[in-house]
Design an enzyme around this catalytic site. Structure first.
Site, PDB file in Angstrom:
ATOM      1  N   CYS A 191      -0.142   3.499   9.323  1.00  0.00           N
ATOM      2  CA  CYS A 191      -1.079   2.493   9.821  1.00  0.00           C
ATOM      3  C   CYS A 191      -1.799   3.101  11.004  1.00  0.00           C
ATOM      4  CB  CYS A 191      -0.346   1.217  10.223  1.00  0.00           C
ATOM      5  SG  CYS A 191      -1.454  -0.051  10.897  1.00  0.00           S
ATOM      6  N   GLU A 247      -6.829   1.166   5.320  1.00  0.00           N
ATOM      7  CA  GLU A 247      -6.372   2.387   4.684  1.00  0.00           C
ATOM      8  C   GLU A 247      -7.574   3.008   3.994  1.00  0.00           C
ATOM      9  OE1 GLU A 247      -4.679   5.217   4.599  1.00  0.00           O
ATOM     10  OE2 GLU A 247      -3.047   3.817   5.087  1.00  0.00           O
TER      11      GLU A 247
END
Length: 230
Positions: A2, A107
């Site tokens: 992340c 992402e």
């Protein structure tokens, strides 16, 4: 992993997510942030007094309490597989656990059309607020408070985008995770109670690839509302 996330929760929404006891004016004027990046200061929540929660702020890039200088290794994520043994994380895992409020994260995949990176905004249904499970530390040598987000192997639907994902903790387990005296042997079981399987995602504009851009992600018109689009 992340490496970027969003937090456009209002102050009242943060209060509903946690049991905060600090002065009401703290955080009231906190502006929405649509592209939070490592090394930036972020709010995070720890155990407070009398079973309540405390809102803190610190650098998103963990600096262990024993460090003599800023870590050169990437410390914005902590892999769940090693947090109980890795020197950088094991002390925080024992007694300095936190929750990091968010409402989405990003992402990237490689576009087959031009080979460039396409960002995806990942969130819960209705863009509901949630908490990443994390660790925090205060380093008195460098006078810095910091935190990191725990990651785990990706499940459905995230494995369509990446092989890892941040751990989003079920709200029913917030107290057990934050409580400093929770026995170490129970902690990984607590972390097994995630809600990552509910995630949805849309491809968004490439503006978000730049960390200096802080604006609400624009959903790609062809993929609005798409789930598992790959």
């Amino acid at each position: 992993m992340c490496g970027r996330y969003t937090r456009y929760l209002t102050w009242s929404e943060i209060h509903r997510l946690y049991r905060l006891t600090g002065p009401a004016e703290i955080g009231r004027n906190d502006e929405p942030r649509y592209n939070i990046a490592p090394t930036q200061d972020v709010p995070f929540v720890t155990a407070g007094e009398n079973g309540n929660h405390r809102l803190r702020e610190g650098r998103w890039w963990l600096v262990p309490f024993w460090a003599k200088e800023m870590p050169k290794a990437a410390m914005f994520n902590a892999r769940i597989e090693g947090i109980d043994a890795a020197p950088a994380f094991r002390d925080a895992f024992k007694s300095k656990r936190c929750l990091i409020p968010a409402d989405g994260f990003f992402e990237w995949t490689i576009s087959p059309a031009d080979g460039k990176k396409d960002p995806w905004h990942i969130y819960l249904p209705g863009h509901a607020p949630f908490s990443f499970a994390g660790l925090w530390a205060h380093n008195s040598n460098l006078d810095i408070t910091s935190c990191t987000i725990i990651t785990e192997p990706a499940g459905e639907p995230m494995r369509n985008l990446h092989d890892r994902q941040p751990l989003i903790l079920d709200q029913a387990y917030y107290d057990a995770w934050l409580y400093p005296a929770t026995p170490k042997e129970y902690l990984k079981d607590i972390l097994s109670h995630d809600i990552d399987g509910q995630l949805q995602f849309n491809r968004v504009g490439r503006d978000v690839n730049s960390t200096v851009i802080n604006k609400q992600p624009n959903d790609h018109p062809a993929l609005v509302g798409a789930i598992n689009p790959l």
